[in-house]
Design a protein around this motif. Structure first.
Motif, PDB file in Angstrom:
ATOM      1  N   GLU A 199     -33.842 -13.693 -20.720  1.00 18.31           N
ATOM      2  CA  GLU A 199     -35.111 -14.421 -20.800  1.00 18.31           C
ATOM      3  C   GLU A 199     -36.297 -13.510 -21.118  1.00 18.31           C
ATOM      4  OE1 GLU A 199     -35.699 -17.854 -18.363  1.00 18.31           O
ATOM      5  OE2 GLU A 199     -33.873 -17.410 -17.232  1.00 18.31           O
ATOM      6  N   PRO A 224     -27.861 -24.684 -18.555  1.00 20.19           N
ATOM      7  CA  PRO A 224     -28.667 -24.992 -17.376  1.00 20.19           C
ATOM      8  C   PRO A 224     -28.645 -23.879 -16.328  1.00 20.19           C
ATOM      9  CG  PRO A 224     -26.813 -26.546 -17.608  1.00 20.19           C
ATOM     10  CD  PRO A 224     -26.737 -25.602 -18.749  1.00 20.19           C
ATOM     11  N   SER A 225     -29.584 -23.949 -15.409  1.00 18.45           N
ATOM     12  CA  SER A 225     -29.651 -22.999 -14.314  1.00 18.45           C
ATOM     13  C   SER A 225     -28.332 -23.039 -13.540  1.00 18.45           C
ATOM     14  CB  SER A 225     -30.819 -23.383 -13.403  1.00 18.45           C
ATOM     15  OG  SER A 225     -30.938 -22.441 -12.380  1.00 18.45           O
ATOM     16  N   GLY A 226     -27.790 -21.829 -13.264  1.00 20.65           N
ATOM     17  CA  GLY A 226     -26.551 -21.753 -12.491  1.00 20.65           C
ATOM     18  C   GLY A 226     -25.287 -21.882 -13.333  1.00 20.65           C
ATOM     19  N   SER A 227     -25.428 -21.938 -14.658  1.00 15.51           N
ATOM     20  CA  SER A 227     -24.247 -22.142 -15.517  1.00 15.51           C
ATOM     21  C   SER A 227     -23.489 -20.849 -15.799  1.00 15.51           C
ATOM     22  CB  SER A 227     -24.657 -22.827 -16.822  1.00 15.51           C
ATOM     23  OG  SER A 227     -25.595 -22.058 -17.533  1.00 15.51           O
ATOM     24  N   GLY A 228     -24.029 -19.700 -15.368  1.00 14.06           N
ATOM     25  CA  GLY A 228     -23.294 -18.440 -15.499  1.00 14.06           C
ATOM     26  C   GLY A 228     -23.844 -17.485 -16.538  1.00 14.06           C
ATOM     27  N   LYS A 229     -25.014 -17.774 -17.071  1.00 15.23           N
ATOM     28  CA  LYS A 229     -25.576 -16.940 -18.145  1.00 15.23           C
ATOM     29  C   LYS A 229     -25.834 -15.507 -17.690  1.00 15.23           C
ATOM     30  CE  LYS A 229     -29.194 -19.597 -18.637  1.00 15.23           C
ATOM     31  NZ  LYS A 229     -28.931 -20.480 -17.471  1.00 15.23           N
ATOM     32  N   SER A 230     -26.553 -15.349 -16.580  1.00 16.65           N
ATOM     33  CA  SER A 230     -26.871 -13.991 -16.115  1.00 16.65           C
ATOM     34  C   SER A 230     -25.610 -13.266 -15.655  1.00 16.65           C
ATOM     35  CB  SER A 230     -27.904 -14.031 -14.983  1.00 16.65           C
ATOM     36  OG  SER A 230     -29.146 -14.492 -15.474  1.00 16.65           O
ATOM     37  N   THR A 231     -24.692 -14.017 -15.063  1.00 16.85           N
ATOM     38  CA  THR A 231     -23.422 -13.417 -14.650  1.00 16.85           C
ATOM     39  C   THR A 231     -22.704 -12.837 -15.877  1.00 16.85           C
ATOM     40  OG1 THR A 231     -23.246 -15.008 -12.854  1.00 16.85           O
ATOM     41  CG2 THR A 231     -21.218 -13.898 -13.507  1.00 16.85           C
ATOM     42  N   VAL A 251     -17.848 -19.524  -5.025  1.00 13.58           N
ATOM     43  CA  VAL A 251     -18.492 -20.063  -6.231  1.00 13.58           C
ATOM     44  C   VAL A 251     -17.861 -19.397  -7.444  1.00 13.58           C
ATOM     45  CG1 VAL A 251     -20.655 -20.189  -7.545  1.00 13.58           C
ATOM     46  CG2 VAL A 251     -20.717 -20.398  -5.057  1.00 13.58           C
ATOM     47  N   ALA A 285     -18.695 -18.464 -10.759  1.00 13.10           N
ATOM     48  CA  ALA A 285     -19.831 -18.342 -11.683  1.00 13.10           C
ATOM     49  C   ALA A 285     -19.337 -18.386 -13.123  1.00 13.10           C
ATOM     50  CB  ALA A 285     -20.594 -17.049 -11.404  1.00 13.10           C
ATOM     51  N   HIS A 293     -34.064 -20.355 -22.348  1.00 10.90           N
ATOM     52  CA  HIS A 293     -33.991 -21.782 -22.010  1.00 10.90           C
ATOM     53  C   HIS A 293     -34.585 -22.634 -23.122  1.00 10.90           C
ATOM     54  CE1 HIS A 293     -32.471 -21.805 -17.913  1.00 10.90           C
ATOM     55  NE2 HIS A 293     -33.126 -20.674 -17.722  1.00 10.90           N
ATOM     56  N   TYR A 303     -17.778 -15.496  -6.663  1.00 12.07           N
ATOM     57  CA  TYR A 303     -18.565 -14.940  -5.564  1.00 12.07           C
ATOM     58  C   TYR A 303     -18.149 -15.624  -4.272  1.00 12.07           C
ATOM     59  CZ  TYR A 303     -21.800 -13.073  -9.087  1.00 12.07           C
ATOM     60  OH  TYR A 303     -22.357 -12.399 -10.139  1.00 12.07           O
TER      61      TYR A 303
END
Ligand SMILES: Nc1ncnc2c1ncn2[C@@H]1O[C@H](COP(=O)(O)OP(=O)(O)OP(=O)(O)O)[C@@H](O)[C@H]1O
Ligand SMILES: [Mg+2]
Length: 234
Positions: free
Chosen positions: A172, A44-51, A23, A25, A205, A16
């Protein structure tokens, strides 16, 4: 156990922004998920899961590398063709249930079939069948405001499976639910995986939620840091 691959990432990068603000992702992810698997994605948050989930569900495409879905080079498809693929093969469930307010459970579940142009009789029949599969018989005329959080998530799951998808993508799904309701939703997903052979990829999580899946893939800084399978009990 070898299975038909349904999802295959080959050196997938997702970047991105530009220059200083760039970044990564996802940084060269290789991953294969077979038909019928139930996989939890953690990290963790920001580790690329949703991406990764957005690419898996054909909502987004890699910046580089290759994404194959159902043996189709889905990362190279244009927006419209990806929409067709999603409508035919993918169901989505999110943390917020995304139901239409002032609209009954049955009507919410029928929506994806309306987009498909199914006749109203068939729509209703299939919506009732999906509501039965999620244990919501008798609640078809309730609006979201008249249902508990767990029941609203069941309606969202019914809406996701009413088209009989090959893949369920769940980001989630228990994030807004208390512990007891979370476990009920996981029991339901386990049943849908076992009975319908539905492939499920789910972000969570919580380790006790991930424990329902057969396999857990751990993301860290846009890479896969771990990939563990439960021992299969004979
Ligand atoms: N549309 C976007 N534009 C710019 N950066 C983005 C975009 N989407 C995600 N990112 C960045 O990419 C990285 C991965 O984000 P992603 O949403 O995949 O994380 P995540 O693992 O799902 O985190 P969370 O657990 O908080 O949901 C983060 O650094 C995020 O800021
Ligand atoms: Mg996320």
């Amino acid at each position: 156990m070898a299975r038909d691959p349904l999802i295959s990432f080959d050196k997938v990068w997702k970047t991105y922004g530009q220059g200083e603000a760039q970044v990564h992702a996802l940084s060269g992810v290789d991953m294969t998920i077979g038909r019928g698997e139930f996989v939890a994605i953690m990290g963790p948050s920001g580790s690329g899961k949703s991406t990764a989930m957005n690419i898996i569900g054909c909502l987004d495409t890699p910046t580089s590398g290759r994404y194959d879905f159902l043996g189709i080079d889905a990362g190279r498809l244009d927006r419209n063709r990806r929409a067709v693929l999603r409508n035919l093969y993918v169901g989505f469930v999110f943390q917020g249930y995304n139901l239409l307010p002032r609209t009954t459970a049955a009507e919410n579940v029928e929506l994806p079939l309306i987009y498909r142009g199914a006749p109203s009789g068939e729509r209703h029949e299939r919506a009732m069948e999906a509501l039965e599969q999620v244990g919501l018989m008798g609640r078809q005329n309730h609006t979201p405001a008249e249902l508990s959080g767990g029941q609203q998530q069941r309606v969202a799951i019914a809406r996701a499976i009413v088209t009989r998808p090959t893949l369920l993508v769940a980001d989630e799904p228990t994030g807004n639910l208390d512990t007891a309701r979370s476990h009920e939703i996981m029991e339901l997903l386990t049943t849908l995986n076992a009975e319908l052979g539905l492939t499920i990829v789910m972000v969570t999580h919580e380790a006790d939620i991930a424990a329902y899946a057969q396999r857990t893939i751990g993301f860290l800084d846009g890479r896969i840091a771990s990939d563990t399978r439960k021992l299969e009990v004979a």
